[in-house]
Design a protein around this motif. Structure first.
Motif, PDB file in Angstrom:
ATOM      1  N   ARG A 627      37.204  43.833  30.431  1.00  0.00           N
ATOM      2  CA  ARG A 627      37.587  42.929  31.518  1.00  0.00           C
ATOM      3  C   ARG A 627      37.597  43.693  32.830  1.00  0.00           C
ATOM      4  NH1 ARG A 627      38.837  37.962  31.909  1.00  0.00           N
ATOM      5  NH2 ARG A 627      40.058  37.108  33.643  1.00  0.00           N
ATOM      6  N   LEU A 628      36.886  43.135  33.818  1.00  0.00           N
ATOM      7  CA  LEU A 628      36.784  43.750  35.139  1.00  0.00           C
ATOM      8  C   LEU A 628      37.470  42.847  36.155  1.00  0.00           C
ATOM      9  CD1 LEU A 628      35.577  45.949  37.018  1.00  0.00           C
ATOM     10  CD2 LEU A 628      33.537  44.508  37.216  1.00  0.00           C
ATOM     11  N   SER A 629      38.389  43.417  36.930  1.00  0.00           N
ATOM     12  CA  SER A 629      39.095  42.682  37.982  1.00  0.00           C
ATOM     13  C   SER A 629      38.881  43.406  39.306  1.00  0.00           C
ATOM     14  CB  SER A 629      40.590  42.590  37.675  1.00  0.00           C
ATOM     15  OG  SER A 629      40.816  42.026  36.406  1.00  0.00           O
ATOM     16  N   TRP A 630      38.972  42.642  40.379  1.00  0.00           N
ATOM     17  CA  TRP A 630      38.786  43.229  41.711  1.00  0.00           C
ATOM     18  C   TRP A 630      39.599  42.451  42.740  1.00  0.00           C
ATOM     19  CZ3 TRP A 630      35.045  40.774  38.893  1.00  0.00           C
ATOM     20  CH2 TRP A 630      34.581  39.550  39.370  1.00  0.00           C
ATOM     21  N   SER A 631      39.839  43.103  43.857  1.00  0.00           N
ATOM     22  CA  SER A 631      40.516  42.450  44.979  1.00  0.00           C
ATOM     23  C   SER A 631      39.475  41.739  45.836  1.00  0.00           C
ATOM     24  CB  SER A 631      41.263  43.484  45.829  1.00  0.00           C
ATOM     25  OG  SER A 631      42.203  44.184  45.035  1.00  0.00           O
ATOM     26  N   PRO A 632      39.807  40.573  46.380  1.00  0.00           N
ATOM     27  CA  PRO A 632      38.816  39.845  47.200  1.00  0.00           C
ATOM     28  C   PRO A 632      38.379  40.666  48.407  1.00  0.00           C
ATOM     29  CG  PRO A 632      40.705  38.443  46.665  1.00  0.00           C
ATOM     30  CD  PRO A 632      41.080  39.828  46.267  1.00  0.00           C
ATOM     31  N   ALA A 633      37.115  40.535  48.755  1.00  0.00           N
ATOM     32  CA  ALA A 633      36.585  41.202  49.944  1.00  0.00           C
ATOM     33  C   ALA A 633      36.868  40.355  51.185  1.00  0.00           C
ATOM     34  CB  ALA A 633      35.075  41.438  49.784  1.00  0.00           C
ATOM     35  N   PRO A 664      31.198  33.125  40.670  1.00  0.00           N
ATOM     36  CA  PRO A 664      31.512  32.387  41.907  1.00  0.00           C
ATOM     37  C   PRO A 664      32.431  33.187  42.825  1.00  0.00           C
ATOM     38  CG  PRO A 664      31.721  30.963  39.985  1.00  0.00           C
ATOM     39  CD  PRO A 664      31.524  32.351  39.460  1.00  0.00           C
ATOM     40  N   GLY A 665      32.378  32.832  44.117  1.00  0.00           N
ATOM     41  CA  GLY A 665      33.131  33.578  45.118  1.00  0.00           C
ATOM     42  C   GLY A 665      34.624  33.418  45.020  1.00  0.00           C
ATOM     43  N   ASN A 666      35.103  32.378  44.331  1.00  0.00           N
ATOM     44  CA  ASN A 666      36.553  32.203  44.191  1.00  0.00           C
ATOM     45  C   ASN A 666      37.106  32.882  42.954  1.00  0.00           C
ATOM     46  OD1 ASN A 666      35.406  30.577  42.286  1.00  0.00           O
ATOM     47  ND2 ASN A 666      36.450  28.695  42.889  1.00  0.00           N
ATOM     48  N   GLN A 667      36.299  33.650  42.279  1.00  0.00           N
ATOM     49  CA  GLN A 667      36.703  34.321  41.036  1.00  0.00           C
ATOM     50  C   GLN A 667      36.844  35.809  41.304  1.00  0.00           C
ATOM     51  OE1 GLN A 667      34.420  33.036  37.660  1.00  0.00           O
ATOM     52  NE2 GLN A 667      34.795  34.913  36.507  1.00  0.00           N
ATOM     53  N   THR A 668      37.921  36.421  40.803  1.00  0.00           N
ATOM     54  CA  THR A 668      38.163  37.843  41.038  1.00  0.00           C
ATOM     55  C   THR A 668      38.323  38.622  39.741  1.00  0.00           C
ATOM     56  OG1 THR A 668      40.527  37.400  41.286  1.00  0.00           O
ATOM     57  CG2 THR A 668      39.193  37.461  43.310  1.00  0.00           C
ATOM     58  N   SER A 669      37.894  38.062  38.640  1.00  0.00           N
ATOM     59  CA  SER A 669      37.910  38.813  37.382  1.00  0.00           C
ATOM     60  C   SER A 669      36.956  38.125  36.410  1.00  0.00           C
ATOM     61  CB  SER A 669      39.319  38.889  36.783  1.00  0.00           C
ATOM     62  OG  SER A 669      39.775  37.600  36.411  1.00  0.00           O
ATOM     63  N   THR A 670      36.479  38.900  35.453  1.00  0.00           N
ATOM     64  CA  THR A 670      35.586  38.345  34.443  1.00  0.00           C
ATOM     65  C   THR A 670      35.556  39.296  33.252  1.00  0.00           C
ATOM     66  OG1 THR A 670      33.372  37.473  34.016  1.00  0.00           O
ATOM     67  CG2 THR A 670      33.507  39.448  35.353  1.00  0.00           C
ATOM     68  N   THR A 671      35.284  38.748  32.099  1.00  0.00           N
ATOM     69  CA  THR A 671      35.095  39.550  30.897  1.00  0.00           C
ATOM     70  C   THR A 671      33.600  39.779  30.705  1.00  0.00           C
ATOM     71  OG1 THR A 671      37.106  38.695  29.873  1.00  0.00           O
ATOM     72  CG2 THR A 671      35.465  39.683  28.418  1.00  0.00           C
ATOM     73  N   LEU A 672      33.203  41.042  30.688  1.00  0.00           N
ATOM     74  CA  LEU A 672      31.790  41.410  30.644  1.00  0.00           C
ATOM     75  C   LEU A 672      31.349  41.668  29.209  1.00  0.00           C
ATOM     76  CD1 LEU A 672      31.794  43.917  33.633  1.00  0.00           C
ATOM     77  CD2 LEU A 672      31.116  41.517  33.672  1.00  0.00           C
TER      78      LEU A 672
END
Length: 1252
Positions: A627-633, A664-672
Motif C-alpha cells: 500500500r502506497l500513500s502520499w500527501s496531496p500536491a 484519480p486526483g482526489n485519491q491519495t493512497s492505493t494498493t499496488l
C-alpha cells in the motif's frame, strides 16, 4: 428630553478634539477616587488600615461608619491612630497580637462638601489569628492489602485559600497516581493499598500564605496486612459519597468537580455531560482525570455533569447538577452630568445577576426611603428622575445593587449651573471635501442652559430646507452628496438666555478622485508576465499620487526592482511565480479622498511535487502487493486530475522509471499489485491540465519474493533463412516479468501432424537455429519460460516452417485485354502450390515500353512493376502510352525470391492527341490575323490534321465558326474577313482517327482593335559596342512585326552601315551589336516604311575605329554557315564517344534475364500490393528520385531492375470480379515532337524509363 451639558469628553466627529474647560469659579461635587478592597483580612502582625480618598471643591470632609454606626478612629482608647490630612484613610496600631479582632465589622466612608456627599462601598474587615492544629490523638490505621483507605487532614479554617501537601518524615512528597490521590479537601485517598504503602509517617502539611506559616498534622501510621487472597471488587466512590449533588457556580469563575473511587483493579474515571458536549476549549482534566476544571463559567454551562468510575468488574457514578449564578454586574451605570436650570435629569441604574439583584437609591448617602416625601425626585423603572432642576438641586446620588453573591455601588452627581453660550470651534474655519462625499462643519457650543444651535446661509435663512443638510446634537452640520454649488460660507449661531454668538465656516467642494479604468483580475501561467493598468482622474487644484499595492503593502516597499516594473499607470510583473499571486490594487489619492481598485492575480501551472510518500502493509509483499500513500500536491490553482505512479529497479534498470498506472486526483493512497522479484522504488507525480509536476522524493525500496514465471514469450515464429534449416525466434520477456534474477527459454519442436516426441533445448538467447531440415516443412513449436523457481504456464503451439526455395513454375499468361487507349488488363493462371516451394507471397508484373507503332524504339527503357497479392490472378496496367508496343512478364514469388517468368507483347490502341503547342496570333491588317502553332508533343496515333474554331467575344453572339485543316504538316493559317471592332477567342485541336484532342485557346483581335502601336516606356542604353532597346508591350495590343534601324550620325565614311533588323512586338527588347565606340546613333522603329518611333543613343568608348571595306566574310549568311559546320562536327564527336563507351549494342532482355535469380531474396508477405510505374510521356526524361525497397529485408544484389527498386506508393484496389487493379503512380511527361528516342539507362538511382 434632557440634553446633557457635560462636555468633558470629545465631541462627535471632531478632529482634533478640544476639551471644554469649566470655569475656575465653579465648584466640584465630591468624587471617591481611592478606597480599600471590599474584603480586608488583618493578621496578628498587621495594623488595621483602611483607605478612603476623594476630590471636590470646596474641600471634602470625611466620616466613617462601622456596622452602620458612626466610627471615629481618633477616639479609640489605647490605640495609636494615624490619619492623613485632607484624607479619610487611617491606620490603627495595637498593643497586643489579637487587638484587631475588636475592630472586625463592616465599614463605609462618606466624603462631603456643600454640593453633596459621596459614599464608598462596604469594606469587610476580618481578623485572623495564628493558625494552630487542634490537639488530637492519631491512632494507627490498620487495613488489609487490597482494601481502600482514607487518611484525613482537616486543616484549621482560614480566610485565605490553603495549600495542602502530604509528605513523609524525610520531607519527601507522597507519590500520587491513579491509585493514590489527594482530594480538594486535603484528604489522601487510596483506591486499594499495597504492602508497599505500609509506612508510619504520613504527614499532612498546611501552608497559610497570609501568615506565611506552614503547620503539620501528627504523623499517621498506616499498617497494611499482607494477604494471599486479594479480592477483586467493582468501583465505589469515596468522594462524593452519595449518588448526586447540587452545586452553584459563579459566572466568570472556575468550576471544579471531583470524583475519587476505590476498587480493585484500580478504577479509571470518565466525565460525561448528558445535556450537551463538553466545552473542549475551557475544560481541563487533572489529578489523573479525577478532577474536572471548567474555566470562565457561563450561563450555557448549566446542567448535569457525570463522572463514571470503571474497572473490569463494574462501575459506579455520581451526578453533579450545576446551577450557574452571577454576582451583580452593570448593564447601564449612572453617569455624572452638568445641567442647566429647568432641565430634567435622568440617572439610569440597570444591573443584572442571578438571582436578580435588588436596586436601592441614596441621595447624599441617605436612603431615599428616609427622605421627606416632598422631594421632587421620583424613581421610574429603576431610574432616578428629577424635573425642573434648579441650582439648589445639586446633589450626589448612589445606586446600590445587591444579591447573595455580591454588591455594586455607583456614585453620580447632578450639578446644576448657569453659564452664557460660548462656541468653542474657531471662527472662519475652511473645510474641503470632494463631490459626492459628506462634509462636517463643526460648531461646538457650551453653556447652561444648553444653547440652541442653528446653521444659516448668507441670506440668513436656515440651510435645513435641503434634505441633504442634517444637524447633530453637538452642533455639527452634515452635508451629504456634496455638489459643486455647495461651495460657500455657512453661519453657526448658538444662543441661550445668557448670550448669543455666531461663527462662519467656509466650505470648498473639489472634484472627486475617480479610477476610470482599473486593473483586471488575471489568471496567468508561471513564467509569463502580466500587466495591470490604472487610469485615474483628479481635481487639478489638489496634489495627487498613484501607487500600487500588493496585499495592502506598497510594492516599492518590497524592493524587488527586477520583479516589478512600474511606469505611469502601468504595473508589469515579470517571470511570474506562484509566490506572486495575490490581490493587487491601484490606489489613487489626494489629501481629501482615496480611491482603490483591486484585481486578483492567480498564477497557474503544473502541480508542485508530492511532498511525502509512505509505504504500509508490508506483510502483503508475500502476495506481491503493498500500500502506497502520499500527501496531496499543491495544485497551483488548477485541480489535480490524476497521479502517475512510477517505479524504478536500481538493480536491473537504474535511472529508468516505469509507470504502474494512474489514479484519480482526489485519491491519495492505493494498493499496488507488484511483480515478483523486483526491487521497487516508487515515486508519484501529480498531473493537471497544464501537465505533470515534479515527481515526489523516492520512497524506500521494497523487494518482492521470487516466483515461477507467469508469462511465456510472444511473437513466436519459425522460418528458415536457408533451404535446410528453421530459425525459431520470439520476443524475449521483459526483465520485470522474469520473477527471478535470471531467466531461460525451453524451446520444443516437432514436425506437424506427427505425434512423436518433442525435441527440446533450453537457451538463454531469444532464438534457436534448427539445422538439417527438409525444404519448407511445417513444424509445431512451443517456447516456455524457465527460472530458478520453476516453469511458466503451458505455452501455446505455433506453426513454423523450414526454409523456402525459389518457385519452380511460371504463371500461364492469357491474352491481354485493352480497356482503353492507356489501360490494359493482364490475366494469368495461378501457379501450382506444390511448385511454389514456400509461401506464395504474390506475383510480380513487369512491363516496359518497346516503342511507338509509328516508330520503333531502339534504346533501353525503364521498366514498370506491379506487385499483386497471392490470391489475385490479374492486374490493371494504367497510364500507358496510346498507339504503342509493350512487353509484359509475370513471375510468382515467395519469401525466398522470384520464380521463372512468362511474358508476351501487346499493343495499345490509338488515342486522341495532346494539345498543339505555342499558338501565336500575329496582326496582318485591320481584318486579318496570321496564326502560328507547333504540333502536339504527344501524337498518341497518326495525326490527320487540325480543327480551328473561333467566335467573337463582345458582340453578344454565341455562334462559333469551325473548319477542318486536313494537312497534319500545316503550321500556319491566315484568317481574313475578321471584324476590326471585335475581339475573338481562337481554339485549335489536333486530330487522329480517334477524333480531336485537347484544345489550345488564345484570345485577340486585329490591328484596328489594338489601335496605333504603342511603345510605352521605351528606352535605350548602350555599352561600348552594343545597345539594348526595351519597351513594355501594351496590354491587349496585337502582336506584329517591325524593323529597328540603327543609323550612325556624323562621318558616314568612317562608320559601317547596319541593315534594319526584323523584331516582334511581344519580345519586349532588342540588342544591337557591332556598334562603334563613342558614336551617336539614331534609332528608328519602322513598319512598312512608316516611322513608328525615333530616339537617339551614344555608345561608350574613347574613339572611332576606321572599318575596312565590307566583304562576304562579314555577311550574316556566311557566319551562320560556318557556325552550323562547327556544331555538326561537335555532335558527331559526341556520338562516337558514347558508342565507344558502351562497347556495343545493349540488350535489355538479356540483362534482365540474367538478373532474376541473382537478385531473389525472401520477401515478407505483408509487402504485397506495392508497385511503381516507370511509364513516362517524355522519352528524354527519367525519374529523378529512387524508390524504397519492397521490403526492408530484401537486398538488391547488383540488379538495376530488381524488386527492391519497385516499392513506391501505390493505389491498390480490386475490380468487382475480384481482379487486382494497380493504378499507375509514376510522373507523366510529354513526348517531344518527332518521337526522339530515350537514351537513359536503368540504374538503382534512376530506375525508370519512358514508354510510347
Amino acid at each position: 428630553m434632557a440634553v446633557a451639558l457635560w462636555y468633558l469628553w470629545p465631541l462627535l466627529l471632531c478632529s482634533p478634539c478640544v476639551l471644554i474647560q469649566i470655569p475656575e469659579e465653579l465648584m466640584e461635587p465630591p468624587i471617591i477616587t481611592e478606597q480599600s478592597p471590599r474584603r480586608v483580612v488583618v493578621f496578628p502582625t498587621d495594623d488595621v488600615s483602611l483607605k478612603c480618598e476623594a476630590s471636590g471643591k470646596p474641600e471634602v470632609q470625611f466620616r466613617w461608619t462601622r456596622d452602620g454606626i458612626l466610627f471615629k478612629p481618633r477616639e479609640e482608647l489605647g490605640m495609636i491612630v494615624n490619619q492623613v490630612p485632607h484624607s479619610g484613610s487611617f491606620s490603627i496600631t495595637g498593643n497586643s497580637s489579637n487587638f484587631a479582632q475588636s475592630f472586625q465589622g463592616t465599614y463605609r466612608c462618606f466624603a462631603s462638601n456643600k454640593l453633596g456627599t459621596a459614599m464608598s462601598h462596604e469594606i469587610q474587615l476580618m481578623a485572623e489569628g495564628t493558625p494552630k492544629w487542634p490537639k488530637e490523638t492519631v491512632k494507627p490505621v490498620e487495613v488489609e492489602e487490597g482494601e481502600s483507605v482514607i487518611l484525613p487532614c482537616h486543616p484549621p479554617p482560614s480566610a485565605e485559600p490553603l495549600r495542602i501537601y502530604w509528605m513523609n518524615s524525610k520531607i519527601l512528597h507522597i507519590k500520587q497516581d491513579e491509585r493514590v490521590t489527594m482530594g480538594q479537601n486535603g484528604n489522601l485517598y487510596f483506591a486499594n493499598v499495597l504492602t508497599s504503602d505500609n509506612h508510619s509517617d504520613y504527614i499532612c502539611h498546611a501552608h497559610f500564605p497570609g501568615t506565611r506559616t506552614i503547620i503539620q498534622k501528627e504523623p499517621i501510621d498506616l499498617r497494611v496486612k499482607a494477604t494471599n487472597s486479594m479480592m477483586d471488587r467493582k468501583p465505589h466512590l469515596l468522594f462524593p459519597t452519595n449518588s448526586s449533588s447540587h452545586l452553584v457556580a459563579l459566572q466568570g469563575q472556575p468550576l471544579i468537580l471531583e470524583c475519587i473511587a476505590e476498587g480493585f483493579p484500580t478504577p479509571t474515571i470518565k466525565w460525561l455531560r448528558p445535556s450537551g458536549p463538553m466545552p473542549a476549549d475551557r475544560v481541563t482534566y487533572q489529578n489523573h482525570n479525577k478532577t474536572l476544571q471548567l474555566l470562565n463559567v457561563g450561563e450555557e454551562d448549566d446542567g448535569e455533569y457525570r463522572c463514571l468510575a470503571e474497572n473490569s468488574l463494574g462501575s459506579d457514578r455520581h451526578a453533579y447538577y450545576v446551577t450557574v449564578e452571577a454576582a451583580p454586574y452593570w448593564l447601564h451605570k449612572p453617569q455624572s452630568h452638568l445641567y442647566g436650570p429647568g432641565e430634567t435629569a435622568r440617572l439610569d441604574c440597570q444591573v443584572q445577576g442571578r438571582p436578580q439583584p435588588e436596586v436601592t437609591w441614596r441621595i447624599n448617602g441617605i436612603p431615599v426611603e428616609e427622605l421627606g416625601k416632598d422631594q421632587k425626585y421620583r424613581i421610574h423603572h429603576g431610574a432616578l428622575v428629577l424635573s425642573n432642576l434648579q441650582p439648589s438641586d445639586t446633589m450626589v446620588t448612589q445606586c446600590e445593587a445587591r444579591n447573595r453573591h455580591g454588591l455594586l455601588l455607583a456614585n453620580a452627581y447632578i450639578y446644576v449651573v448657569e453659564l452664557p453660550a460660548k462656541i468653542l470651534t474657531p471662527d472662519n474655519e475652511t473645510y474641503m471635501a470632494v463631490q459626492g462625499s459628506t462634509a462636517y462643519l463643526l460648531c461646538k457650543a457650551f453653556g447652561a442652559p444648553v444653547p440652541s444651535v442653528q446653521w444659516l446661509d448668507r441670506e440668513g435663512k436656515t440651510v435645513l430646507q435641503d434634505e441633504r443638510f442634517f444637524p447633530y446634537t453637538n452642533g455639527t452640520l452634515g452635508i451629504r452628496d456634496l455638489q459643486a454649488n455647495d461651495t460657500g460660507h455657512y453661519f453657526c449661531q448658538a444662543a441661550n438666555d445668557q448670550s448669543n454668538v455666531t461663527i462662519v465656516a467656509n466650505l470648498q467642494v473639489k472634484d472627486a478622485t475617480r479610477i476610470m479604468q482599473g486593473p483586471r483580475s488575471a489568471i496567468e501561467k508561471r513564467g509569463s508576465r502580466v500587466m495591470f493598468t490604472c487610469q485615474a482622474s483628479f481635481d487639478p487644484s489638489l496634489q495627487h499620487s498613484t501607487t500600487w499595492r500588493r496585499d495592502a503593502l506598497d510594492l516599492q516597499e518590497l524592493g524587488d526592482s527586477d520583479k516589478y516594473f512600474i511606469e505611469d499607470e502601468r504595473l508589469v510583473i515579470h517571470s511570474l511565480d506562484y509566490s506572486d499571486q495575490g490581490n493587487y490594487s491601484c490606489v489613487a489619492s489626494t489629501k481629501l479622498d482615496v480611491v482603490e481598485s483591486r484585481a486578483e492575480l492567480l498564477v497557474v501551472g503544473s502541480p508542485g511535487p508530492v511532498p511525502q510518500l509512505e509505504l504500509s502493509d508490508h506483510h502483503l509483499l508475500k502476495q506481491s502487493q503493498v500500500r502506497l500513500s502520499w500527501s496531496p500536491a499543491d495544485d497551483h490553482n488548477a485541480p489535480i486530475e490524476k497521479y502517475d505512479i512510477e517505479f524504478e529497479d536500481k538493480e536491473m534498470a537504474p535511472e529508468k522509471w516505469y509507470s504502474l498506472g494512474k489514479v484519480p486526483g482526489n485519491q491519495t493512497s492505493t494498493t499496488l499489485k507488484l511483480s515478483p522479484y523486483v526491487h521497487y522504488t516508487f515515486r508519484v507525480t501529480a498531473i493537471n491540465k497544464y501537465g505533470p509536476g515534479e515527481p515526489s522524493p523516492d520512497s524506500e525500496t521494497v523487494v518482492t519474493p521470487e516466483a515461477a514465471p507467469e508469462k511465456n514469450p510472444v511473437d513466436v515464429k519459425g522460418e528458415g533463412n536457408e533451404t535446410n534449416n528453421m530459425v525459431i525466434t520470439w520476443k524475449p520477456l521483459r526483465w520485470m516479468d522474469w520473477n527471478a534474477p535470471q531467466v531461460q527459454y525451453r524451446v520444443q519442436w516437432r514436425p506437424q501432424k506427427m505425434q512423436g516426441a518433442w525435441q527440446e533445448q533450453i537457451v538463454s538467447d531469444p532464438f534457436l537455429v534448427v539445422s538439417n531440415t527438409s525444404t519448407f516443412v511445417p513444424y509445431e513449436i512451443k517456447v516456455q519460460t524457465v527460472n530458478s523457481q520453476g516453469k511458466g504456464p503451458e505455452p501455446q503451439i505455433t506453426i513454423g516452417y523450414s526454409g523456402e526455395d525459389y518457385p519452380q513454375a511460371s504463371p500461364l499468361l492469357e491474352p491481354v485485354k485493352a480497356l482503353n487507349s492507356s489501360t490494359v488488363l493482364v490475366r494469368w493462371q495461378s501457379v501450382d502450390p506444390a511448385q511454389v516451394k514456400g509461401h506464395l507471397r504474390g506475383y510480380n508484373v513487369t512491363y516496359w515500353w518497346e516503342g511507338s507503332q509509328r516508330k520503333h524504339n531502339k534504346r533501353h527503357v525503364h521498366k514498370g512493376h506491379v506487385v499483386v497479392p497471392a490470391n489475385a490472378t490479374s492486374a490493371i496496367l494504367g497510364g500507358l502510352r496510346p498507339y504503342s508496343s509493350y512487353r509484359v512478364e509475370v513471375q510468382a514469388f515467395n519469401g525466398r525470391g522470384l520464380g521463372p517468368a512468362s511474358g508476351m507483347t501487346f499493343n495499345t490502341p490509338e488515342g486522341v492527341p495532346g494539345h498543339p503547342e505555342a499558338l501565336h496570333l500575329e496582326c496582318q491588317s485591320d481584318t486579318s490575323l496570321l496564326l502560328h502553332w507547333q504540333p502536339p508533343l504527344s501524337h498518341n496515333g497518326v495525326l490527320t490534321g487540325y480543327v480551328l474554331s473561333y467566335q467573337p467575344l463582345n458582340d453578344g453572339s454565341k455562334e462559333q465558326l469551325s473548319f477542318d485543316l486536313p494537312d497534319p504538316e500545316l503550321r500556319t493559317h491566315n484568317l481574313t474577313n475578321l471584324s476590326p471592332r471585335l475581339r475573338y477567342r481562337f481554339q485549335l485541336q489536333a486530330t487522329t482517327r480517334e477524333g480531336p484532342g485537347e484544345a489550345i485557346v488564345r484570345e485577340g483581335g486585329t490591328m484596328a482593335l489594338s489601335g496605333m502601336p504603342d511603345f510605352g516606356n521605351i528606352s535605350a542604353m548602350a555599352g561600348e559596342n552594343y545597345s539594348v532597346v526595351s519597351w513594355v508591350p501594351k496590354e491587349g495590343q496585337c502582336n506584329f512585326g517591325f524593323q529597328i534601324w540603327f543609323k550612325a550620325l556624323g562621318d558616314e565614311k568612317l562608320v559601317a552601315h547596319l541593315p534594319p533588323q526584323y523584331v516582334s512586338y511581344n519580345q519586349s527588347s532588342y540588342t544591337q551589336w557591332d556598334l562603334q565606340p563613342d558614336t551617336d546613333y539614331e534609332i528608328q522603329l519602322l513598319k512598312e516604311q512608316v516611322l513608328l518611333h525615333q530616339m537617339a543613343v551614344k555608345t561608350n568608348g574613347t574613339g572611332r575605329v576606321r572599318l575596312p571595306p565590307a566583304g562576304f566574310a562579314t555577311e550574316g549568311w556566311f557566319i551562320g554557315f560556318i557556325s552550323a559546320i562547327v556544331v555538326l562536327l561537335l555532335v558527331l564527336l559526341i556520338l562516337c564517344f558514347i558508342k565507344r563507351s558502351k562497347g556495343g549494342k545493349y540488350s535489355v532482355k538479356d540483362k534482365e534475364d540474367t538478373q532474376v535469380d541473382s537478385e531473389a531474396r525472401p520477401m515478407k508477405d505483408e509487402t504485397f500490393g506495392e508497385y511503381r510505374s516507370l511509364e513516362s510521356d517524355n522519352e528524354e526524361k527519367a525519374f529523378g528520385s529512387s524508390q524504397p525497397s519492397l521490403n526492408g529485408d530484401i537486398k538488391p544484389l547488383g540488379s538495376d531492375d530488381s524488386l527492391a527498386d519497385y516499392g513506391g506508393s501505390v493505389d491498390v484496389q480490386f475490380n468487382e470480379d475480384g481482379s487486382f487493379i494497380g493504378q499507375y503512380s509514376g510522373k507523366k511527361e510529354k513526348e517531344v515532337a518527332g518521337g526522339n528516342d530515350s537514351s537513359g539507362a536503368t540504374s538503382p538511382v534512376n530506375p525508370a524509363g519512358t514508354l510510347e
